[in-house]
Structures are given as structure tokens and as C-alpha cells.
Motif scaffolding. Structure first.
Motif, PDB file in Angstrom:
ATOM      1  N   GLN A 154       1.066  -1.180  -0.006  1.00 10.72           N
ATOM      2  CA  GLN A 154      -0.027  -0.104  -0.069  1.00 10.72           C
ATOM      3  C   GLN A 154       0.656   1.201   0.031  1.00 10.72           C
ATOM      4  OE1 GLN A 154      -2.428  -0.643   3.488  1.00 10.72           O
ATOM      5  NE2 GLN A 154      -4.029  -1.836   2.440  1.00 10.72           N
ATOM      6  N   GLY A 155       1.954   1.155   0.544  1.00  9.30           N
ATOM      7  CA  GLY A 155       2.843   2.470   0.807  1.00  9.30           C
ATOM      8  C   GLY A 155       3.778   2.698  -0.553  1.00  9.30           C
ATOM      9  N   THR A 156       3.727   1.431  -1.433  1.00 12.15           N
ATOM     10  CA  THR A 156       4.677   1.698  -2.438  1.00 12.15           C
ATOM     11  C   THR A 156       4.177   2.239  -3.672  1.00 12.15           C
ATOM     12  OG1 THR A 156       5.907  -0.249  -1.794  1.00 12.15           O
ATOM     13  CG2 THR A 156       6.270   0.309  -3.998  1.00 12.15           C
ATOM     14  N   GLU A 157       4.818   3.316  -4.337  1.00 12.02           N
ATOM     15  CA  GLU A 157       4.205   3.646  -5.538  1.00 12.02           C
ATOM     16  C   GLU A 157       4.916   2.983  -6.464  1.00 12.02           C
ATOM     17  OE1 GLU A 157       5.068   8.000  -5.542  1.00 12.02           O
ATOM     18  OE2 GLU A 157       3.688   8.221  -3.464  1.00 12.02           O
ATOM     19  N   GLY A 158       4.052   2.786  -7.789  1.00 15.75           N
ATOM     20  CA  GLY A 158       4.592   1.812  -8.907  1.00 15.75           C
ATOM     21  C   GLY A 158       4.679   0.640  -8.664  1.00 15.75           C
ATOM     22  N   GLN A 159       5.725  -0.218  -9.189  1.00 20.28           N
ATOM     23  CA  GLN A 159       5.558  -1.554  -9.154  1.00 20.28           C
ATOM     24  C   GLN A 159       6.539  -2.005  -7.849  1.00 20.28           C
ATOM     25  OE1 GLN A 159       7.855  -3.462 -12.149  1.00 20.28           O
ATOM     26  NE2 GLN A 159       7.475  -5.675 -11.574  1.00 20.28           N
ATOM     27  N   ALA A 160       5.500  -2.956  -7.057  1.00 20.53           N
ATOM     28  CA  ALA A 160       6.143  -3.380  -5.686  1.00 20.53           C
ATOM     29  C   ALA A 160       7.043  -4.543  -6.077  1.00 20.53           C
ATOM     30  CB  ALA A 160       5.207  -3.692  -4.783  1.00 20.53           C
ATOM     31  N   THR A 161       8.247  -4.110  -5.373  1.00 21.28           N
ATOM     32  CA  THR A 161       9.077  -5.689  -5.421  1.00 21.28           C
ATOM     33  C   THR A 161       9.397  -5.840  -3.827  1.00 21.28           C
ATOM     34  OG1 THR A 161      11.055  -4.268  -5.089  1.00 21.28           O
ATOM     35  CG2 THR A 161      10.426  -4.790  -7.208  1.00 21.28           C
ATOM     36  N   LEU A 162       9.995  -7.137  -3.517  1.00 21.33           N
ATOM     37  CA  LEU A 162      10.039  -7.429  -2.283  1.00 21.33           C
ATOM     38  C   LEU A 162      10.972  -6.250  -1.424  1.00 21.33           C
ATOM     39  CD1 LEU A 162       9.404  -9.702  -0.288  1.00 21.33           C
ATOM     40  CD2 LEU A 162      11.723 -10.576  -0.908  1.00 21.33           C
ATOM     41  N   LEU A 163      11.940  -5.479  -1.814  1.00 20.32           N
ATOM     42  CA  LEU A 163      12.639  -4.714  -1.350  1.00 20.32           C
ATOM     43  C   LEU A 163      11.935  -3.440  -0.977  1.00 20.32           C
ATOM     44  CD1 LEU A 163      15.602  -3.848  -0.280  1.00 20.32           C
ATOM     45  CD2 LEU A 163      16.079  -3.017  -2.533  1.00 20.32           C
ATOM     46  N   THR A 164      10.989  -2.772  -2.047  1.00 24.68           N
ATOM     47  CA  THR A 164      10.344  -1.667  -1.752  1.00 24.68           C
ATOM     48  C   THR A 164       9.256  -1.902  -0.940  1.00 24.68           C
ATOM     49  OG1 THR A 164       8.905  -2.307  -3.739  1.00 24.68           O
ATOM     50  CG2 THR A 164      10.803  -0.852  -4.255  1.00 24.68           C
ATOM     51  N   ILE A 165       8.753  -3.397  -0.770  1.00 25.67           N
ATOM     52  CA  ILE A 165       7.672  -3.651   0.039  1.00 25.67           C
ATOM     53  C   ILE A 165       8.114  -3.496   1.508  1.00 25.67           C
ATOM     54  CG2 ILE A 165       6.365  -5.512   1.457  1.00 25.67           C
ATOM     55  CD1 ILE A 165       5.955  -6.510  -1.830  1.00 25.67           C
ATOM     56  N   PHE A 166       9.488  -3.865   1.989  1.00 27.77           N
ATOM     57  CA  PHE A 166      10.001  -3.772   3.126  1.00 27.77           C
ATOM     58  C   PHE A 166      10.439  -2.481   3.414  1.00 27.77           C
ATOM     59  CE2 PHE A 166       9.596  -8.421   3.227  1.00 27.77           C
ATOM     60  CZ  PHE A 166       9.372  -8.770   4.478  1.00 27.77           C
ATOM     61  N   GLU A 167      10.791  -1.826   2.193  1.00 30.41           N
ATOM     62  CA  GLU A 167      11.235  -0.274   2.630  1.00 30.41           C
ATOM     63  C   GLU A 167       9.956   0.645   3.125  1.00 30.41           C
ATOM     64  OE1 GLU A 167      13.029   3.550  -0.068  1.00 30.41           O
ATOM     65  OE2 GLU A 167      13.166   1.282  -0.648  1.00 30.41           O
TER      66      GLU A 167
END
Length: 533
Positions: free
Chosen positions: A304-317
Motif C-alpha cells: 500500500q505504501g509503494t508507488e509504482g511496481q512493488a518488489t520485495l525490497l520496496t515492500i519492506f522499505e
């Protein structure tokens, strides 16, 4: 207030008083008052208003106030509509939920049943300690979650094998932050990678990306690796010395898992009466629900907090750790409630058990509030900035990793926050490397991470240290004093290894140096132990 050596007075005063008096709240309170007076020109009214603003700011998110007074802060809270400061509020709420969950697990007889089940399969004290270590290795998503979950799950087993609570707290603390800081798929890893990405972009470094840089830094994070290896060695060889030896000897000989002369453990749930028909599932299912629920909501809030394509790294970021802990805690508590309600239970009443559970977490919450307050004051005094300013460009590059390790260690020790130290010193390390020797960038960044974990392990005002003692059911100051010698040994090994790494720029030689020194240390400690026997 201009940053100076005087900014070290409040944290050092509080830390010295903790050691001398063994009264954590009193010591932190003195540090808070002295720091507030220093910030406000030694005007007691302004100092009290400053403390009031900080404490209320922990609870409410009311924005900035131009002139801090009791009236202006209260007015800002009213104007904000009592908006909750979600990070601290959710951490406190999670503690209360975990206290209630632990109480229900005890009430249902789950802890007793798990202890009896585990005793049949884990037949030695070494095995009980290795079980706790293994859990610490597995639950690396977040340090708060690790500290509280591993301690609560392992305690029935380690208690049965007469492992002191101080030893369990050491195991919990020495696997929590060290695992999180070398795992890219964790709240820590995502935060660090985000900072690294900014540093690489600032200095136009394109030979590796932020994730690759993080992975390359793992073998350079020598303190974390040595701390993890050391906790296994300490458990396997029973390398107990200093204050830890006193606690372990008392536990083995008398079955007394804590120092009774220090009084009852704050937040003990000993008054709970457990059911005599409990099952292992009464403990296992609520814990599984807690873990699955927390991980699920970390992924969901990250998406929900990731803009654009979500990857495992961006999800935990972008995940909301504190909210995920609360949602996971509610899910675990719901499962524990259902298990308690669907069986006849002859233990303590359900409502009373929930009250005991919440009450058991109050001492940890008190300490956290005091710690958060002094951390805010230390930040305003510029303690971390002053320590960072001690590093200048006239130092030979080979000494930079070890110097950054020491400064990061003292900064985290003084401020009680490894994350704050990351945010302060990683950019400074990046700037220094860009000016002095860009090839030293990754070793210098890794030294900051390692030093921050070292300082965090030694600091009685660190939230991870507080929660590790809470999860293990240990007196907080006992945990600090028993862990300190092990942390100092790991730090000494790390410093020598960083000197080799800085002089040779060889990661392999730095790691080999750490391994050789660790083996020699174990040999010396075993010889000393055999002579004392």
C-alpha cells in the motif's frame, strides 16, 4: 544550543547512575532533568515545559510549537484534535497485546505443556539455549518483534533447564539486531538500503546498486557476524564469565533464575494460575498467528505504501512496522482468546488474566517512555552531531573503518538508537569516502552499521535492550551488565579486524582476522574457565 562536548553530560550521567544505583528510571530521570536544564539555560520552568512537550509529543502528534510552554503545547494538542503519534502509540499497544497474549498462553497451560514437550526432546541446557538462538536466527523480520517473541517462546524451555533469565536475554539481544542488520528482507535492511541508495546517487556511483552494495557489506559487518558466532559458542561451550557466571551458577545450583536480592522481576506474571489440561497447541497456535499476521500486514502495508511496481525490497522499505505489529498482535490475541474460551479452564479468570497481562508490560513501557524522552533531549543537545564532528579529513584512510566503528558505537551507546546513528553517520561516512578514498566507501559504511549495533548492545537506554530483557523476563540492569563483557570482546575483535581491512582493503583478510581472534579468545576463556574449576 551549540554542539559541544557538554552534550555528552546527560547520557553519560544517566549511564553512570544506572551502573552505580541499578535504578533505571531514577537514572534516566536525572539525565532527562539535567539535559532539559542545559537546553533551557538552566531555567527550571522552561525545562519542565520542555519535558512536558517531549512526553506529550510521544503520545500526540501536534506538530511544531514556536515557543514551548505548558499552555502552547496544550493548545497545540487541543487544536490537533488529540491526533495520536502512531509509531510510539502502536509500540506501546503491541506491548500490551503481547502481555495479554502471554498471559492467556500461561492461563491455558500452553507454556507448561510446551515446557514438558520440549523437555522430552531438548534434553540439555545447551540444547535449550541453541533452540532460542535458532529462533532468533529465523525471526529476523524486525528487532522489536524478534526480541519479544523469541524471549516469550523460549522461556518455558530455558526455565525448565535452569538457564538464567540474564543468559536468555543475552541470547535474544545478540540475535535480534545482528540478524536484522545483515538481512535485506527486514525493516532494518530496507531502511539501510534506502540510505545507501541516496549516498550512491549523491556521489554518482553506478558500479553497483544499493541492494548489491548492502549484500557486499554483509561480510564487512564484522561485529554483527562475531556477535552471532559468539552467542553460539557461549551456549555450546558454556563460556560464562563475569556477572553472567554468577547468574548461571545460581540458576544451576539453586534453580533461581533471577537475582532474588534485586526484588521481583518487574512485570512478572507469576500470580497467574495455569490450567492443568493445557496442550502444546495452546502456545504454538497463538505464536504462529502472531508471526503470520505480522508478516502478512508488513507485506500488505508495504504494498500500500509503494508507488509504482512493488518488489520485495520496496515492500519492506515502505512497510508500516508498528501498525503491522499491532495487527499481528491482535490476530495472535484473538487465537489465544478462542483457545481459552473453547475449553474448560480451572486457572485464573479470563478477564483477570488479561489485566495481569497488561500490567506485566507496564515496567517496560515506563522505561521506554523515559528512554524516548532522554533520546529526544540528547538529539536536541546535538550529542550525535558532536560525536560525528570528531571525524575529520586529516585521518589516514586505513584508520577510517575502525574510527567510524568506535564513534558509531559511542553514538549509539549515548543516544540509545542504532537507527538514529545510521541516519546520522552513514551520509557522513559517504562524504568522507568521496573526498579521501572512494574505494573505502563500503568498508566505512559497514563499520558504521557494526559500531551502531555494538553501541546498541551496550546501552541501557536502547529500546532493543529494554525489550530483550522484557521478553526474557530478566531484570533490565542485569541484562545490561551481563551482556556488556561479551559485547566488548566482540568489539575488540572487530576493531582489530577493521584495522586489517583498512590497511589491506581485503575483506577476506579482515574476516579471517576476526575468525582467528575469535578462536584464540575462546581458547583463552576456556583455559581460564578450567583453571577456576
Amino acid at each position: 544550543m551549540e554542539t559541544s562536548v557538554l552534550s555528552l553530560i546527560p547520557p553519560i550521567l544517566a549511564l553512570v547512575m544506572v551502573v552505580l544505583t541499578r535504578r533505571v528510571l531514577l537514572s534516566l530521570g536525572v539525565g532527562i532533568i539535567v539535559g532539559a536544564l542545559m537546553l533551557n539555560g538552566y531555567n527550571p520552568i522552561d525545562a519542565l515545559a520542555n519535558i512536558y512537550a517531549i512526553v506529550t509529543g510521544i503520545i500526540f502528534d501536534y506538530g511544531d510549537v514556536d515557543i514551548v510552554t505548558f499552555a502552547s503545547v496544550t493548545s497545540a494538542i487541543l487544536e490537533s484534535g488529540f491526533t495520536i503519534n502512531t509509531w510510539e502509540f502502536y509500540i506501546v499497544l503491541f506491548l500490551l497485546l503481547l502481555g495479554m497474549l502471554a498471559a492467556l498462553v500461561t492461563r491455558s497451560g500452553g507454556s507448561r505443556a510446551f515446557g514438558e514437550w520440549a523437555m522430552k526432546r531438548v534434553k540439555t541446557r545447551v540444547g535449550a539455549q541453541l533452540f532460542a538462538i535458532a529462533l532468533g536466527f529465523i525471526i529476523f523480520i524486525d528487532d522489536y518483534f524478534n526480541s519479544l517473541t523469541v524471549g516469550n517462546v523460549s522461556r518455558p524451555l530455558t526455565d525448565r533447564h535452569r538457564v538464567s533469565r540474564a543468559k536468555l536475554a543475552y541470547i535474544v539481544d545478540s540475535t535480534a539486531a545482528p540478524m536484522c542488520v545483515i538481512s535485506p528482507v527486514s525493516s532494518w535492511g530496507a531502511y539501510i538500503i534506502a540510505i545507501i541508495a541516496g549516498i550512491l546517487s549523491t556521489y554518482s556511483i553506478t558500479e553497483y546498486g544499493a541492494l548489491e552494495a548492502f549484500m557486499l557489506m554483509i561480510p564487512m559487518n564484522i561485529y554483527a557476524l562475531v556477535a552471532l558466532a559468539m552467542v553460539i559458542i557461549v551456549a555450546w561451550f558454556n563460556l560464562d564469565f563475569g556477572a553472567m557466571k554468577v547468574h548461571e551458577r545460581r540458576a544451576i545450583e539453586t534453580g533461581e533464575l533471577v537475582d532474588s536480592s534485586a526484588g521481583a522481576i518487574p512485570g512478572s506474571q507469576d500470580e497467574l494460575e495455569a490450567s492443568d489440561n493445557g496442550k502444546v497447541g495452546d502456545l504454538v497456535w497463538p505464536i504462529i498467528a502472531l508471526i503470520v499476521g505480522t508478516v502478512f500486514f508488513m507485506i500488505l502495508t508495504g504494498i500500500q505504501g509503494t508507488e509504482g511496481q512493488a518488489t520485495l525490497l520496496t515492500i519492506f522499505e515502505n512497510t508500516d512496522v508498528s501498525a503491522s505489529l499491532v495487527y499481528g498482535g491482535l490476530f495472535g490475541l484473538l487465537v489465544a482468546l478462542l483457545l481459552n474460551m473453547t475449553k474448560q479452564n480451572n486457572g485464573t479468570g479470563l478477564v483477570k488474566s488479561l489485566g495481569i497481562g497488561m500490567k506485566s508490560m507496564l515496567p517496560a513501557i515506563y522505561i521506554l517512555f523515559f528512554a524516548w524522552t532522554i533520546i529526544s533531549i540528547i538529539s536536541d543537545l546535538g550529542t550525535g552531531a558532536y560525536l560525528a564532528s570528531l571525524v575529520d579529513g586529516s585521518i589516514h584512510p586505513m584508520f577510517l573503518p575502525v574510527i567510524l566503528f568506535v564513534i558509531a558505537g559511542f553514538a549509539a551507546f549515548s543516544t540509545g538508537t542504532s537507527w538514529g546513528t545510521f541516519g546520522l553517520l552513514l551520509p557522513i561516512a559517504g562524504e568522507m569516502a568521496s573526498v579521501i578514498d572512494i574505494s573505502m566507501l563500503l568498508p566505512m559504511l559497514a563499520a558504521v552499521l557494526a559500531g551502531s549495533i555494538f553501541g546498541d548492545h551496550c546501552s541501557p537506554i536502547s529500546d532493543t535492550t529494554i525489550l530483550s530483557s522484557t521478553g526474557a523476563g530478566s531484570h533490565h540492569i542485569d541484562h545490561v551488565m551481563t551482556q556488556l563483557p561479551y559485547a566488548l570482546i566482540a568489539a575488540g575483535i572487530s576493531m582489530m579486524s577493521y584495522l586489517v581491512l583498512g590497511a589491506t582493503t581485503s575483506v577476506f583478510l579482515g574476516v579471517v582476522t576476526a575468525l582467528i581472534l575469535l578462536v584464540l579468545t575462546v581458547f583463552v576463556l576456556k583455559r581460564m574457565q578450567s583453571k577456576e574449576a
